[in-house]
Design an enzyme around this catalytic site. Sequence first.
Site, PDB file in Angstrom:
ATOM      1  N   TYR A  63     -23.922 -20.014 -16.670  1.00 37.65           N
ATOM      2  CA  TYR A  63     -24.049 -21.349 -17.246  1.00 37.65           C
ATOM      3  C   TYR A  63     -23.077 -21.664 -18.377  1.00 37.65           C
ATOM      4  O   TYR A  63     -23.059 -22.791 -18.870  1.00 37.65           O
ATOM      5  CB  TYR A  63     -25.490 -21.560 -17.722  1.00 37.65           C
ATOM      6  CG  TYR A  63     -26.456 -21.611 -16.555  1.00 37.65           C
ATOM      7  CD1 TYR A  63     -26.601 -22.778 -15.816  1.00 37.65           C
ATOM      8  CD2 TYR A  63     -27.179 -20.494 -16.181  1.00 37.65           C
ATOM      9  CE1 TYR A  63     -27.462 -22.827 -14.721  1.00 37.65           C
ATOM     10  CE2 TYR A  63     -28.051 -20.528 -15.096  1.00 37.65           C
ATOM     11  CZ  TYR A  63     -28.186 -21.697 -14.368  1.00 37.65           C
ATOM     12  OH  TYR A  63     -29.034 -21.737 -13.288  1.00 37.65           O
ATOM     13  N   PHE A  94     -40.169 -20.225 -19.123  1.00 41.82           N
ATOM     14  CA  PHE A  94     -40.504 -21.376 -18.299  1.00 41.82           C
ATOM     15  C   PHE A  94     -39.655 -21.396 -17.047  1.00 41.82           C
ATOM     16  O   PHE A  94     -39.655 -22.324 -16.297  1.00 41.82           O
ATOM     17  CB  PHE A  94     -40.315 -22.685 -19.092  1.00 41.82           C
ATOM     18  CG  PHE A  94     -38.956 -22.835 -19.722  1.00 41.82           C
ATOM     19  CD1 PHE A  94     -37.914 -23.430 -19.003  1.00 41.82           C
ATOM     20  CD2 PHE A  94     -38.691 -22.390 -21.005  1.00 41.82           C
ATOM     21  CE1 PHE A  94     -36.652 -23.577 -19.565  1.00 41.82           C
ATOM     22  CE2 PHE A  94     -37.436 -22.533 -21.582  1.00 41.82           C
ATOM     23  CZ  PHE A  94     -36.429 -23.126 -20.863  1.00 41.82           C
TER      24      PHE A  94
END
Length: 411
Positions: free
Chosen positions: A124, A411
Amino acid sequence: MTTQLRVLRPSEWNEWFGNLELAFGGVVADSPEERELWEALTEHERSIGIWDGPDVVGTAGAFSFRLAVPGGALVPAAGVTMVSVAATHRRRGLLTSMMRRQLDDVRALGEPLAVLTASEPAIYGRFGYGSATRQMSLEIDTDRVRLAVPDGTDEVRLRYAKPDEATAACEGVYERLVAGRPGTPAHGPGWERRALIDPASARRGASPLQCLLAERAGEVVGYSTFRIKPDWDTAGPKGRIAVDDLSALDPAAYAALWRFLFEIDLTSTVEARNRPVDDAVLHLVSDVRRCDIKLRDSLYVRLVELGAALEARAYRASVDVVLEVEDAFCPWNAGRWRLTADTKGGASCKRTDDPADLALSVRELGSVYLGGESLVSLARAGRVQELRAGAVAEASSAFSGMVEPWLPRGF
């Protein structure tokens, strides 16, 4: 190949999630209960996919969080999640197209930040995400390590509670701690159920989840959730305690919880896989060398609206610095920005034509945003260029935090 990128329809969730599972080896949800929870938590309007004819070949979603930043503010942030590309469609630009669409959507929603945890750290950075927090794992030999606890520890009452019945009390402690630890997300309704998912297939021979509450004067001031894995050899018992979570509102309650875990019968090891780098337990143990400490990257931060993001946090020292920012993926952030701040909480970050003091990319700003990484360290690695003598040290002092940032729950 003809593909279509669009928002997920609720009726398509099973196929969409199935592509995610296949990309991660075939299993993401270990039980029907966990699968049902992820479906309930999915924000369909924030979830996108890529279809090749009738087949889902790419997925990406986001949760709506508020993230604690230095100074205690809770800043709207997109919790990027469920990102996958089918193995049959790699190296065709699908991930880039989803990241492009997602960040445009985040900006349109007015969220200054996007955050994620990466399955692989190399993925990323090219989209502007910087590694901003680390997590510490511990494996403590409790046969040899002792705890030195503070005064008042013996006054804390400990009691077992059923995890589902203690959820409200545990969440109450968590919510009181959020603002004090940058990197901690404030969750919306439904997320309290995440900690209760406890399929037998994920226990690896350990017990069902257990919960311990710490109380003072009838008020819950701390909790721990954990599992016990019994084991024996010819010398006797050597069970292991796997700590899922441990939080407390004061040092005595914190120490009481750790001491309890250290003293559980028939065990000789306490392991915790996700603790803050500056966890106070390191100052309670008698021999830190027998705690088998390991560090790894955790939360990645992306400044989506650079000015708003830098104005949202507090700074530890006064600063007046002009930043020359490179951001090819979100060009609205590129250019020169003057950041001025004082220690009273006021900050301004506006575009300027003044000469730059530092040159860096938005990725480096993401790394230092929560106060855990150092501009000085990044400059020594050649990732930040000092254009005015002393500017790196000045800015690094301002960006530094009082406590290490940490993501306590994934998450």
